[in-house]
Design an enzyme around this catalytic site. Structure first.
Site, PDB file in Angstrom:
ATOM      1  CG  HIS A   1      76.226 -86.718  29.735  1.00  0.00           C
ATOM      2  ND1 HIS A   1      77.155 -85.707  29.643  1.00  0.00           N
ATOM      3  CD2 HIS A   1      76.450 -87.510  28.669  1.00  0.00           C
ATOM      4  CE1 HIS A   1      77.910 -85.885  28.564  1.00  0.00           C
ATOM      5  NE2 HIS A   1      77.499 -86.992  27.957  1.00  0.00           N
TER       6      HIS A   1
ATOM      7  CG  HIS B   1      74.399 -87.518  23.503  1.00  0.00           C
ATOM      8  ND1 HIS B   1      74.798 -86.297  23.014  1.00  0.00           N
ATOM      9  CD2 HIS B   1      75.343 -87.884  24.419  1.00  0.00           C
ATOM     10  CE1 HIS B   1      75.939 -85.937  23.598  1.00  0.00           C
ATOM     11  NE2 HIS B   1      76.293 -86.876  24.445  1.00  0.00           N
TER      12      HIS B   1
ATOM     13  CG  HIS C   1      80.167 -83.494  25.644  1.00  0.00           C
ATOM     14  ND1 HIS C   1      78.939 -82.888  25.735  1.00  0.00           N
ATOM     15  CD2 HIS C   1      79.924 -84.831  25.506  1.00  0.00           C
ATOM     16  CE1 HIS C   1      77.986 -83.822  25.665  1.00  0.00           C
ATOM     17  NE2 HIS C   1      78.559 -84.999  25.528  1.00  0.00           N
TER      18      HIS C   1
ATOM     19  CD  GLU D   1      83.699 -88.907  25.770  1.00  0.00           C
ATOM     20  OE1 GLU D   1      83.092 -89.975  25.625  1.00  0.00           O
ATOM     21  OE2 GLU D   1      83.338 -87.852  25.217  1.00  0.00           O
TER      22      GLU D   1
ATOM     23  CG  ASP E   1      77.772 -90.617  26.703  1.00  0.00           C
ATOM     24  OD1 ASP E   1      77.227 -89.603  26.224  1.00  0.00           O
ATOM     25  OD2 ASP E   1      78.961 -90.914  26.482  1.00  0.00           O
ATOM     26  CG  ASP E   2      75.672 -91.661  23.116  1.00  0.00           C
ATOM     27  OD1 ASP E   2      74.842 -90.922  22.559  1.00  0.00           O
ATOM     28  OD2 ASP E   2      76.793 -91.263  23.474  1.00  0.00           O
TER      29      ASP E   2
END
Length: 322
Positions: free
Chosen positions: A11, A13, A189, A192, A270-271
Site C-alpha cells: 500500500h 501511492h 480503501h 480510514e 501509504d504516502d
C-alpha cells in the site's frame, strides 16, 4: 529496525512517495513555485482535504515518461536498501491524463522505472491501478476498464482511493466487477476516515481480497471476527493513521488488537514523506511502539507476499527470499 529484516509493501501511492528533494528539483525544472506545499524540505498540509491538494500539486510536477521512470526507480531503490523484496505501487492513470502525458505514457514510464530498479537491486514490483472516488463512479469505471484492457503484465490489481466520505460504495461496485472479470486482484480503501460501516460495505459490495487501512473495523467486534474468518488482508499504515488523526498515537492504534484477533495484517507507508515515515519506520514502529517480535514482523512480510497480486511462480520465488 535494520535492513536484514525482509520487508514487503502492498500500500503505497506512487505520487505520495515523492522525496521532497526530488519534488523541489522537478519544481525548478518546470518553473513551478513550490512554496505553497513545500517548506524547509517537508510537505505542508493541515488536514485530509489540504493533504489531497498538496498531493495533487506534487503529482503535477511529473509530466513525462522520464519523470515517472525517475520517481519509480528512486522510490524502489530506497525500499530495497531498507530490505524490501517486493512492492506494489498504487498508480493513477487519471494523473497521466491530467498532465497531458496520457495513461499509456504514464504506465510506460512507471514500468521503465520498475525494470531499472529490479536490474539494480532485485526488488520485484507490480502496479495497482487506482480509481479516484471523488471523481465519481463513471470515472472510476473508466480506470477499471483501462486496467482491464491495458495488457501490461506489471498491472496486476485494481483499487479505489480518494476521499472515502464521498459517495456510496455500492455505486462503485460495477468498476470492481470489470476489474475482477479481467483477472485483476481487488483491494479498496475503507475504514480510514469512515468507521466500521465502510469496511462492512466493502466486504458486502466489493468482495475484495484485501482492504486498504480497514483499521476502523476495531469499532465492531463482530466485524473483526468476520475479517479474521474470511481471511481478508488489511494493508495497515500506522504512521499515516496517526499523522491524519485517525488515532491519537501509536498506543491507541489497533494493529496489535487486530493481529491478536487473528486478522491478517501487513505494514505499509501509504504516502511516506507526506507523513514523515517510510516502510523502514513502519516496521520500527511496530517493533518499538507496539511490541511486535521479529518473528511476528517476518509473519507480516510473509502475509504480504501471500496476498500480493503476482503469479504463483513469482510468489514462490519471493517467499524463498524470506
Amino acid at each position: 529496525m535494520s535492513a536484514h529484516v525482509k520487508k514487503a509493501e502492498l500500500h503505497c501511492h506512487l505520487e505520495g512517495a515523492v522525496p521532497p528533494a526530488l519534488a523541489q528539483a522537478q519544481a525548478r525544472k518546470y518553473g513551478v513555485d513550490a512554496s505553497g506545499f513545500l517548506c524547509d524540505g517537508a510537505y505542508v498540509w493541515r488536514d485530509f482535504t489540504s493533504f489531497l491538494a498538496a498531493y495533487d500539486a506534487v503529482a503535477d510536477l511529473f509530466r513525462t515518461e522520464h519523470d515517472y521512470a525517475l520517481l519509480t526507480e528512486t522510490y524502489l531503490e530506497e525500499l530495497a536498501a531498507a530490505g524490501a523484496v517486493y512492492s506494489e505501487l498504487f498508480v493513477s492513470p487519471d494523473h497521466g491524463e491530467a498532465v497531458g502525458l496520457g495513461a499509456d505514457g504514464y504506465i510506460a514510464g512507471i514500468g521503465r522505472g520498475i525494470e531499472l530498479a529490479k536490474a539494480r537491486t532485485g526488488i520485484e514490483c507490480r502496479m495497482v491501478v487506482v480509481g479516484l472516488r471523488h471523481r465519481g463512479p463513471e470515472r472510476v469505471e473508466w480506470a477499471a476498464r483501462y486496467a482491464a484492457n491495458c495488457r501490461n503484465p506489471l498491472v496486476t490489481g485494481f483499487n479505489m482511493a480518494g476521499d472515502e466520505r464521498m459517495g456510496r460504495l455500492a455505486d462503485y461496485a460495477r468498476a470492481f466487477d470489470i476489474a475482477r472479470a479481467a483477472g485483476l486482484g481487488i483491494t479498496v480503501h475503507a475504514g480510514e476516515l469512515c468507521g466500521a460501516s465502510s469496511v462492512r460495505d466493502a466486504l458486502d459490495h466489493i468482495r475484495p481480497s484485501r482492504i486498504g487501512h480497514g483499521v476502523r473495523a476495531i469499532e465492531d467486534p463482530n466485524l473483526v471476527a468476520r475479517l479474521a474468518g474470511e481471511g481478508v488482508v488489511l494493508e495497515v499504515c500506522p504512521g499515516s493513521n496517526v499523522a491524519l488523526g485517525v488515532f491519537p498515537d501509536f498506543a491507541a492504534h489497533p494493529l496489535r488488537r487486530l493481529h491478536a484477533a487473528g486478522v491478517k495484517v501487513t505494514l505499509n507507508s501509504d504516502d511516506p514523506p507526506f507523513f514523515q515515515t517510510s516502510l523502514q519506520r513502519e516496521y520500527a514502529i511496530a517493533s518499538e511502539a507496539m511490541g511486535f517480535t521479529e518473528a511476528e514482523l517476518d509473519g507480516m512480510t510473509r502475509t504480504a507476499i501471500e496476498a500480493a497480486f503476482v503469479d504463483e511462480a513469482t510468489r514462490t520465488a519471493l517467499l524463498a527470499r524470506l
